[in-house]
Design an enzyme around this catalytic site. Structure first.
Site, PDB file in Angstrom:
ATOM      1  N   TYR A 191       3.092  -2.539  -0.282  1.00  0.00           N
ATOM      2  CA  TYR A 191       3.878  -2.954  -1.434  1.00  0.00           C
ATOM      3  C   TYR A 191       4.867  -4.033  -0.994  1.00  0.00           C
ATOM      4  O   TYR A 191       6.047  -3.784  -0.777  1.00  0.00           O
ATOM      5  CB  TYR A 191       4.594  -1.751  -2.070  1.00  0.00           C
ATOM      6  CG  TYR A 191       3.648  -0.723  -2.651  1.00  0.00           C
ATOM      7  CD1 TYR A 191       2.266  -0.947  -2.694  1.00  0.00           C
ATOM      8  CD2 TYR A 191       4.107   0.474  -3.180  1.00  0.00           C
ATOM      9  CE1 TYR A 191       1.396  -0.013  -3.219  1.00  0.00           C
ATOM     10  CE2 TYR A 191       3.237   1.419  -3.716  1.00  0.00           C
ATOM     11  CZ  TYR A 191       1.886   1.173  -3.726  1.00  0.00           C
ATOM     12  OH  TYR A 191       1.022   2.097  -4.251  1.00  0.00           O
ATOM     13  N   LYS A 249      -6.895   4.069   8.006  1.00  0.00           N
ATOM     14  CA  LYS A 249      -8.123   3.443   7.510  1.00  0.00           C
ATOM     15  C   LYS A 249      -8.411   2.293   8.470  1.00  0.00           C
ATOM     16  O   LYS A 249      -8.578   1.141   8.079  1.00  0.00           O
ATOM     17  CB  LYS A 249      -7.932   2.950   6.066  1.00  0.00           C
ATOM     18  CG  LYS A 249      -9.213   2.560   5.348  1.00  0.00           C
ATOM     19  CD  LYS A 249     -10.159   3.715   5.102  1.00  0.00           C
ATOM     20  CE  LYS A 249     -11.518   3.185   4.656  1.00  0.00           C
ATOM     21  NZ  LYS A 249     -12.552   4.232   4.576  1.00  0.00           N
ATOM     22  N   ASP A 253      -9.786   8.238   2.899  1.00  0.00           N
ATOM     23  CA  ASP A 253     -10.790   8.731   1.942  1.00  0.00           C
ATOM     24  C   ASP A 253     -11.238  10.142   2.303  1.00  0.00           C
ATOM     25  O   ASP A 253     -11.339  11.023   1.440  1.00  0.00           O
ATOM     26  CB  ASP A 253     -11.974   7.751   1.825  1.00  0.00           C
ATOM     27  CG  ASP A 253     -12.412   7.155   3.153  1.00  0.00           C
ATOM     28  OD1 ASP A 253     -11.809   7.484   4.199  1.00  0.00           O
ATOM     29  OD2 ASP A 253     -13.378   6.371   3.160  1.00  0.00           O
ATOM     30  N   ASP A 273       1.233   7.112  -1.791  1.00  0.00           N
ATOM     31  CA  ASP A 273       1.330   7.089  -3.250  1.00  0.00           C
ATOM     32  C   ASP A 273       0.081   7.708  -3.871  1.00  0.00           C
ATOM     33  O   ASP A 273       0.141   8.615  -4.713  1.00  0.00           O
ATOM     34  CB  ASP A 273       1.486   5.619  -3.689  1.00  0.00           C
ATOM     35  CG  ASP A 273       1.883   5.472  -5.145  1.00  0.00           C
ATOM     36  OD1 ASP A 273       2.168   6.496  -5.797  1.00  0.00           O
ATOM     37  OD2 ASP A 273       1.919   4.325  -5.619  1.00  0.00           O
ATOM     38  N   ASP A 297      -0.509  11.649  -5.856  1.00  0.00           N
ATOM     39  CA  ASP A 297      -1.004  11.874  -7.225  1.00  0.00           C
ATOM     40  C   ASP A 297      -2.224  12.786  -7.198  1.00  0.00           C
ATOM     41  O   ASP A 297      -2.387  13.676  -8.043  1.00  0.00           O
ATOM     42  CB  ASP A 297      -1.392  10.549  -7.903  1.00  0.00           C
ATOM     43  CG  ASP A 297      -0.228   9.932  -8.674  1.00  0.00           C
ATOM     44  OD1 ASP A 297       0.914  10.046  -8.198  1.00  0.00           O
ATOM     45  OD2 ASP A 297      -0.468   9.342  -9.740  1.00  0.00           O
TER      46      ASP A 297
HETATM   47 MG    MG Z   1       2.364   7.052  -7.941  1.00  0.00          MG
END
Ligand code: MG
Ligand code: NAI
Length: 353
Positions: free
Chosen positions: A132, A182, A215, A239, A243
């Site tokens: 980000y 990754k 993954d 992030d 979720d």
């Molecule tokens: Mg989020």
């Protein structure tokens, strides 16, 4: 000691769930000095800014910040996020994003045949750099060769401090840390991240370390959550994983989060993992539990452990009782019904007897 807490209810259901969290805190800890800031997408449409130019200075003197959610149709998400949430996280050095994930009683999870002991994770997300980043841009705009570049930033200081924080958490919990990588796809940033994980690991011989591709780790959270304890990931990986983890435990309405400045040099900020949920905004049916648990994390950070524990227990008991569940949990209660039930239960727990 009186705690001075800033609230930014923000947009959509952020407003409703923050009201319930304030109600619950007042029930367990009377006398908190609240100051509300109406910074939101509505304010952006009126003034052209998500918060005033001196917004960070206004917040700096508070002991903590309780944030609802920002973002609403009509204002592009990158404006609402980069105009408020991300500046606060970065200006206040909140480089840790802590996301506890538990199976709560009385909720129906994708993992319903497991019990609470099988799923109790702490996701430690890097909160200040990584994927980000503002570095990049669009080139050859409108021409056939149009392209964008979006750079990631991984600094030694940034990686090392979040990884160390995660190892410390693992040492205080069940002694297991899994790092999301990754390195097969992101061939510069992730091998660097991995090398720092390995360097820091040398200081924590008592913590069992795993490094998994993100993954495969996503699948592990669903299939074998009992093998996991603390998970550390970069900004993007943390992030997405949180979720996913929230969804498998019964939905976004249950998942809290803290943006922590571990050194205490500026206020930390607490919020639900979910956003402003425009699809159910204004209906009074949002689940306030995530925001109430975020407020419990805030109480813990403020040193109010008894009040934090009372809120946590009240949430579990009210959910287990099943009498005041919001529609996402299969009930018909309103946001205020569920918030009031938790506040009453928590207040009773704190009452001197
Ligand atoms: Mg989020
Ligand atoms: P969202 O989390 O707002 O909603 C996703 C789905 O989960 C929706 O179907 C919603 O109804 C449901 N949901 C979320 N919280 C719930 C709750 N407490 N009770 C019951 N159901 C709940 O994510 P979405 O739709 O991607 O984003 C909406 C807006 O929120 C966007 O503008 C986004 O940028 C913003 N957002 C802000 C965040 C923040 O302030 N930290 C975090 C995530 C999104």
């Amino acid at each position: 000691m009186t705690h001075r807490i800033a609230t930014i209810p923000g947009d959509g259901i952020g407003v409703d769930v923050t009201a319930e969290a304030v109600k619950v805190v007042d029930a367990v800890l009377p006398g908190v000095a609240w100051t509300e800031f109406d910074w939101s997408c509505e304010q952006y449409l009126r003034t052209g800014a998500m918060m005033p130019a001196d917004g960070i200075e206004q917040l700096a003197g508070f002991d903590a910040i309780l944030l609802g959610a920002v973002g609403f149709p009509g204002v592009p998400d990158h404006i609402s996020l980069w105009g408020l949430l991300i500046p606060v996280r970065r200006a206040f050095g909140q480089y840790v994003n802590l996301r506890p994930v538990r199976l709560l009683p009385g909720t129906t999870s994708a993992l319903r045949d497991r019990n609470a002991d099988d799923l109790d994770l702490l996701i430690v997300r890097e909160n200040s750099e990584g994927e980000y980043s503002e570095i990049g841009g669009m080139h050859n705009k409108g021409r056939p060769g149009e392209f964008v570049l979006q750079e990631s930033v991984f600094t030694r200081i940034g990686c090392e401090r979040i990884i160390r924080y995660a190892f410390d958490q693992a040492r205080q919990r069940r002694g297991r840390l899994c790092s999301a990588t990754k390195s097969n796809g992101l061939i510069h940033s992730m091998p660097y991240w991995d090398s720092i994980v390995e360097q820091v690991a040398a200081d924590y011989p008592e913590v069992a370390l795993r490094q998994m591709h993100v993954d495969a780790l996503a699948a592990e959270i669903v299939l074998h959550p009992d093998r996991l304890d603390v998970i550390v990931g970069s900004n993007l990986f943390g992030d997405i994983l949180s979720d996913l983890a929230a969804a498998v435990t019964g939905g976004l309405g249950l998942a809290p989060s803290g943006n922590i400045n571990p050194e205490g040099t500026a206020p930390s900020m607490f919020e639900a993992v979910h956003g402003s949920a425009p699809d159910i905004a204004g209906q009074g049916i949002a689940n306030p539990v995530a925001q109430i648990l975020a407020a419990a994390m805030m109480l813990e950070q403020l040193g109010e452990s008894a009040a934090a524990a009372a809120v946590d227990r009240a949430v579990c008991e009210v959910l287990d009782g099943g009498a005041a569940l919001t529609p996402d949990l299969g009930g018909t209660a309103t946001t205020a019904d569920l918030g009031s039930a938790i506040a009453a239960r928590a207040e009773w727990a704190m009452a001197p007897r």
